[in-house]
Design a protein around this motif. Structure first.
Motif, PDB file in Angstrom:
ATOM      1  N   LEU A 195     -24.377  -5.590   4.034  1.00 39.62           N
ATOM      2  CA  LEU A 195     -24.483  -6.202   2.716  1.00 39.62           C
ATOM      3  C   LEU A 195     -23.263  -7.054   2.377  1.00 39.62           C
ATOM      4  O   LEU A 195     -23.388  -8.088   1.706  1.00 39.62           O
ATOM      5  N   ASP A 196     -22.095  -6.621   2.804  1.00 40.30           N
ATOM      6  CA  ASP A 196     -20.895  -7.391   2.513  1.00 40.30           C
ATOM      7  C   ASP A 196     -20.930  -8.743   3.217  1.00 40.30           C
ATOM      8  O   ASP A 196     -20.561  -9.770   2.634  1.00 40.30           O
ATOM      9  N   VAL A 197     -21.370  -8.763   4.451  1.00 39.31           N
ATOM     10  CA  VAL A 197     -21.491 -10.028   5.179  1.00 39.31           C
ATOM     11  C   VAL A 197     -22.500 -10.936   4.484  1.00 39.31           C
ATOM     12  O   VAL A 197     -22.259 -12.141   4.292  1.00 39.31           O
ATOM     13  N   ALA A 198     -23.627 -10.367   4.102  1.00 37.15           N
ATOM     14  CA  ALA A 198     -24.666 -11.153   3.422  1.00 37.15           C
ATOM     15  C   ALA A 198     -24.156 -11.710   2.104  1.00 37.15           C
ATOM     16  O   ALA A 198     -24.389 -12.873   1.763  1.00 37.15           O
ATOM     17  N   ALA A 199     -23.444 -10.889   1.338  1.00 37.05           N
ATOM     18  CA  ALA A 199     -22.942 -11.317   0.035  1.00 37.05           C
ATOM     19  C   ALA A 199     -21.832 -12.347   0.175  1.00 37.05           C
ATOM     20  O   ALA A 199     -21.742 -13.296  -0.630  1.00 37.05           O
ATOM     21  N   ASP A 200     -20.990 -12.181   1.163  1.00 36.13           N
ATOM     22  CA  ASP A 200     -19.847 -13.088   1.321  1.00 36.13           C
ATOM     23  C   ASP A 200     -20.295 -14.531   1.529  1.00 36.13           C
ATOM     24  O   ASP A 200     -19.581 -15.468   1.145  1.00 36.13           O
ATOM     25  N   ARG A 201     -21.443 -14.737   2.127  1.00 32.54           N
ATOM     26  CA  ARG A 201     -21.941 -16.103   2.327  1.00 32.54           C
ATOM     27  C   ARG A 201     -22.200 -16.814   0.993  1.00 32.54           C
ATOM     28  O   ARG A 201     -22.246 -18.039   0.935  1.00 32.54           O
ATOM     29  N   LEU A 202     -22.390 -16.047  -0.069  1.00 32.02           N
ATOM     30  CA  LEU A 202     -22.784 -16.612  -1.357  1.00 32.02           C
ATOM     31  C   LEU A 202     -21.632 -16.697  -2.349  1.00 32.02           C
ATOM     32  O   LEU A 202     -21.796 -17.224  -3.452  1.00 32.02           O
ATOM     33  N   ARG A 203     -20.491 -16.176  -1.982  1.00 32.78           N
ATOM     34  CA  ARG A 203     -19.384 -16.079  -2.942  1.00 32.78           C
ATOM     35  C   ARG A 203     -18.863 -17.453  -3.384  1.00 32.78           C
ATOM     36  O   ARG A 203     -18.598 -17.679  -4.573  1.00 32.78           O
ATOM     37  N   ALA A 204     -18.677 -18.356  -2.438  1.00 32.80           N
ATOM     38  CA  ALA A 204     -18.088 -19.654  -2.786  1.00 32.80           C
ATOM     39  C   ALA A 204     -18.969 -20.407  -3.782  1.00 32.80           C
ATOM     40  O   ALA A 204     -18.467 -21.008  -4.747  1.00 32.80           O
ATOM     41  N   ASN A 205     -20.277 -20.388  -3.574  1.00 32.35           N
ATOM     42  CA  ASN A 205     -21.180 -21.089  -4.476  1.00 32.35           C
ATOM     43  C   ASN A 205     -21.176 -20.447  -5.862  1.00 32.35           C
ATOM     44  O   ASN A 205     -21.148 -21.139  -6.886  1.00 32.35           O
ATOM     45  N   ALA A 206     -21.198 -19.112  -5.910  1.00 37.11           N
ATOM     46  CA  ALA A 206     -21.162 -18.425  -7.203  1.00 37.11           C
ATOM     47  C   ALA A 206     -19.868 -18.736  -7.940  1.00 37.11           C
ATOM     48  O   ALA A 206     -19.868 -18.971  -9.162  1.00 37.11           O
ATOM     49  N   ALA A 207     -18.754 -18.758  -7.233  1.00 40.03           N
ATOM     50  CA  ALA A 207     -17.467 -19.059  -7.856  1.00 40.03           C
ATOM     51  C   ALA A 207     -17.436 -20.487  -8.384  1.00 40.03           C
ATOM     52  O   ALA A 207     -16.863 -20.753  -9.458  1.00 40.03           O
ATOM     53  N   LEU A 208     -18.030 -21.415  -7.642  1.00 36.81           N
ATOM     54  CA  LEU A 208     -18.084 -22.804  -8.095  1.00 36.81           C
ATOM     55  C   LEU A 208     -18.772 -22.906  -9.450  1.00 36.81           C
ATOM     56  O   LEU A 208     -18.275 -23.585 -10.364  1.00 36.81           O
ATOM     57  N   TYR A 209     -19.903 -22.237  -9.587  1.00 37.02           N
ATOM     58  CA  TYR A 209     -20.654 -22.322 -10.839  1.00 37.02           C
ATOM     59  C   TYR A 209     -19.965 -21.553 -11.963  1.00 37.02           C
ATOM     60  O   TYR A 209     -19.770 -22.074 -13.065  1.00 37.02           O
ATOM     61  N   GLU A 244     -15.057 -10.063 -15.396  1.00 36.66           N
ATOM     62  CA  GLU A 244     -15.080 -10.663 -14.064  1.00 36.66           C
ATOM     63  C   GLU A 244     -15.262 -12.181 -14.136  1.00 36.66           C
ATOM     64  O   GLU A 244     -14.645 -12.932 -13.373  1.00 36.66           O
ATOM     65  N   ALA A 245     -16.129 -12.639 -15.056  1.00 36.88           N
ATOM     66  CA  ALA A 245     -16.350 -14.073 -15.210  1.00 36.88           C
ATOM     67  C   ALA A 245     -15.077 -14.775 -15.658  1.00 36.88           C
ATOM     68  O   ALA A 245     -14.781 -15.900 -15.214  1.00 36.88           O
ATOM     69  N   GLY A 246     -14.311 -14.119 -16.525  1.00 34.33           N
ATOM     70  CA  GLY A 246     -13.047 -14.690 -16.959  1.00 34.33           C
ATOM     71  C   GLY A 246     -12.049 -14.805 -15.818  1.00 34.33           C
ATOM     72  O   GLY A 246     -11.346 -15.818 -15.679  1.00 34.33           O
ATOM     73  N   THR A 247     -12.002 -13.785 -14.987  1.00 37.95           N
ATOM     74  CA  THR A 247     -11.087 -13.805 -13.842  1.00 37.95           C
ATOM     75  C   THR A 247     -11.462 -14.902 -12.857  1.00 37.95           C
ATOM     76  O   THR A 247     -10.596 -15.650 -12.375  1.00 37.95           O
ATOM     77  N   VAL A 248     -12.745 -15.010 -12.545  1.00 38.69           N
ATOM     78  CA  VAL A 248     -13.207 -16.047 -11.613  1.00 38.69           C
ATOM     79  C   VAL A 248     -12.863 -17.426 -12.158  1.00 38.69           C
ATOM     80  O   VAL A 248     -12.380 -18.303 -11.419  1.00 38.69           O
ATOM     81  N   GLN A 249     -13.096 -17.627 -13.441  1.00 39.23           N
ATOM     82  CA  GLN A 249     -12.805 -18.938 -14.030  1.00 39.23           C
ATOM     83  C   GLN A 249     -11.315 -19.248 -14.011  1.00 39.23           C
ATOM     84  O   GLN A 249     -10.902 -20.371 -13.670  1.00 39.23           O
ATOM     85  N   ALA A 270     -13.585 -16.886  -5.259  1.00 36.42           N
ATOM     86  CA  ALA A 270     -14.776 -16.409  -4.549  1.00 36.42           C
ATOM     87  C   ALA A 270     -14.689 -14.909  -4.299  1.00 36.42           C
ATOM     88  O   ALA A 270     -15.676 -14.177  -4.471  1.00 36.42           O
ATOM     89  N   ALA A 271     -13.505 -14.442  -3.917  1.00 37.55           N
ATOM     90  CA  ALA A 271     -13.334 -13.011  -3.655  1.00 37.55           C
ATOM     91  C   ALA A 271     -13.494 -12.181  -4.922  1.00 37.55           C
ATOM     92  O   ALA A 271     -13.858 -10.996  -4.856  1.00 37.55           O
ATOM     93  N   ALA A 272     -13.240 -12.793  -6.086  1.00 35.46           N
ATOM     94  CA  ALA A 272     -13.316 -12.073  -7.351  1.00 35.46           C
ATOM     95  C   ALA A 272     -14.729 -11.980  -7.915  1.00 35.46           C
ATOM     96  O   ALA A 272     -14.965 -11.249  -8.886  1.00 35.46           O
ATOM     97  N   VAL A 273     -15.678 -12.712  -7.335  1.00 34.81           N
ATOM     98  CA  VAL A 273     -17.072 -12.607  -7.799  1.00 34.81           C
ATOM     99  C   VAL A 273     -17.584 -11.213  -7.462  1.00 34.81           C
ATOM    100  O   VAL A 273     -17.553 -10.799  -6.291  1.00 34.81           O
ATOM    101  N   PRO A 274     -18.053 -10.446  -8.443  1.00 31.03           N
ATOM    102  CA  PRO A 274     -18.515  -9.084  -8.159  1.00 31.03           C
ATOM    103  C   PRO A 274     -19.731  -9.078  -7.232  1.00 31.03           C
ATOM    104  O   PRO A 274     -20.642  -9.898  -7.391  1.00 31.03           O
ATOM    105  N   ARG A 275     -19.726  -8.172  -6.261  1.00 28.19           N
ATOM    106  CA  ARG A 275     -20.892  -8.082  -5.385  1.00 28.19           C
ATOM    107  C   ARG A 275     -22.137  -7.730  -6.174  1.00 28.19           C
ATOM    108  O   ARG A 275     -23.249  -8.144  -5.833  1.00 28.19           O
ATOM    109  N   ASP A 276     -21.965  -6.988  -7.259  1.00 31.13           N
ATOM    110  CA  ASP A 276     -23.119  -6.614  -8.082  1.00 31.13           C
ATOM    111  C   ASP A 276     -23.776  -7.843  -8.697  1.00 31.13           C
ATOM    112  O   ASP A 276     -25.001  -7.915  -8.810  1.00 31.13           O
ATOM    113  N   PHE A 277     -22.976  -8.834  -9.089  1.00 33.79           N
ATOM    114  CA  PHE A 277     -23.545 -10.074  -9.626  1.00 33.79           C
ATOM    115  C   PHE A 277     -24.354 -10.788  -8.553  1.00 33.79           C
ATOM    116  O   PHE A 277     -25.474 -11.252  -8.797  1.00 33.79           O
TER     117      PHE A 277
END
Length: 353
Positions: free
Chosen positions: A233-247, A271-276, A288-295
């Motif tokens: 799951l961590d590998v799968a989620a990590d692929r999506l972190r950069a895009n989530a952080a961008l938005y 978490e959204a405040g930290t990412v921003q 990207a690393a700060a985006v929660p896996r739960d999100f």
């Protein structure tokens, strides 16, 4: 549910070339996907790509997710949609959105004021054009024809294949969601979570009721969902972190980031405040690393096949009618395999429309 393909912008499919978009489109067409969606910001435009790619997909429809309202006059959008509906044999889906202040004012030179009122007038003019009426409109944002010149009310010369090209709105905030239910035929949702979408659909239903509809029957709830397949799951989620952080972190200013506000409403305020904060400080990897896996887990389909199947049921139960698959993988072959897997899972789980 039915399947759609979310291709995004030219350059975000992972290999940064047009041929990969053709390959993905052809595979989705072979797999019986209903529609493919294209995006635009301030790079590639949707109509040019849609016209080109549609020539490679004899069965599948095409949609704009989204054509930017500040980028075109409503009459130009009506012309473009009618042309693409004819090109695709009556299978074009017109998705619209107001974009954001930075793009609207910085790129298109259009003030980002009263976005709801502008959207309402924009859709009214497009529908009048589709109905082949003499287009006349006197509003706050648009006046057709101009009252102090030689202009005359004109009719759209080229009719679309269908009298009513379906109009979708990409809306995030509660008031915009209500407007979507009132004036549109479908909703283009981003970061859609089965655990939260009920609140969004309630706002859409309020708009539907204002327009005289009792429920969401006939209204397309189209959720864009990234799909990342991996046993880890961590590998799968990590692929999506950069895009989530961008938005969450960078798609707009600190005060005007609609995606960040969505994450806050979903319960990820801290978490959204930290990412921003990190993203605006140009610490993109840290953001990207700060985006929660739960999100990521709530708003995407990640993990092995069985887990994806379970989550797909949750989307169906929550009221999603179209899953627009954004396949994410390490290679083009991985993304093609994801398209096939989603077709097999939807059919195997008895969820196909």
């Amino acid at each position: 549910m039915r399947l759609g393909l979310n291709l995004g912008y030219w350059g975000t499919t992972g290999t940064d070339d047009l041929e990969s978009m053709v390959t993905l489109s052809r595979e989705a067409d072979r797999q019986g996907y209903a529609v493919a969606w294209l995006a635009e910001a301030y790079g590639s435009d949707i109509p040019s790509l849609a016209g080109y790619l549609a020539a490679h997909t004899p069965q599948m429809g095409w949609g704009s997710a989204i054509m930017q309202i500040p980028a075109r006059t409503p009459a130009m959008t009506a012309m473009t949609a009618a042309t693409l509906d004819r090109i695709t044999g009556g299978k074009f889906h017109l998705g619209l959105g107001v974009s954001g202040p930075q793009v609207s004012e910085g790129w298109h030179g259009v003030r980002f004021n009263d976005p709801l009122g502008r959207t309402r007038e924009y859709v009214e003019i497009i529908r009048a054009a589709f109905a082949r009426k003499n287009v006349e409109h006197e509003g706050k944002h648009f006046q057709l024809p101009l009252p102090d010149g030689p202009g005359k009310a004109l009719r759209l010369l080229l009719l679309p294949e269908r009298p009513n090209v379906p109009i979708y709105l990409a809306s995030i905030g509660p008031k915009n969601l209500q407007l979507t239910g009132e004036i549109a035929d479908g909703w283009l949702g981003i970061f859609v979570s089965p655990e939260y979408v009920g609140e969004q659909l309630a706002a859409i239903l309020a708009g539907r009721q204002k327009a005289g509809h009792d429920d969401l029957a006939g209204f397309d709830v189209a959720a864009s969902v990234s799909v990342s397949v991996d046993d880890d799951l961590d590998v799968a989620a990590d692929r999506l972190r950069a895009n989530a952080a961008l938005y969450i972190g960078g798609m707009g200013s600190r005060d005007k980031n609609f995606y960040n506000k969505l994450a806050v409403r979903m319960g990820f305020e801290q978490e959204a405040g930290t990412v921003q904060d990190l993203y605006l400080q140009r610490q993109h990897r840290e953001a990207a690393a700060a985006v929660p896996r739960d999100f990521i887990d709530q708003t995407s389909l990640i993990g092995p096949r069985d887990r994806i199947a379970q989550r797909l049921h949750r989307y169906a139960e929550a009221g999603v009618t179209t899953i627009n698959v954004a396949p994410v993988g390490d290679t083009l072959e991985d993304r093609l395999a994801t398209l096939v897997l989603m077709r097999e899972v939807l059919d195997g789980e008895g969820l196909a429309d």
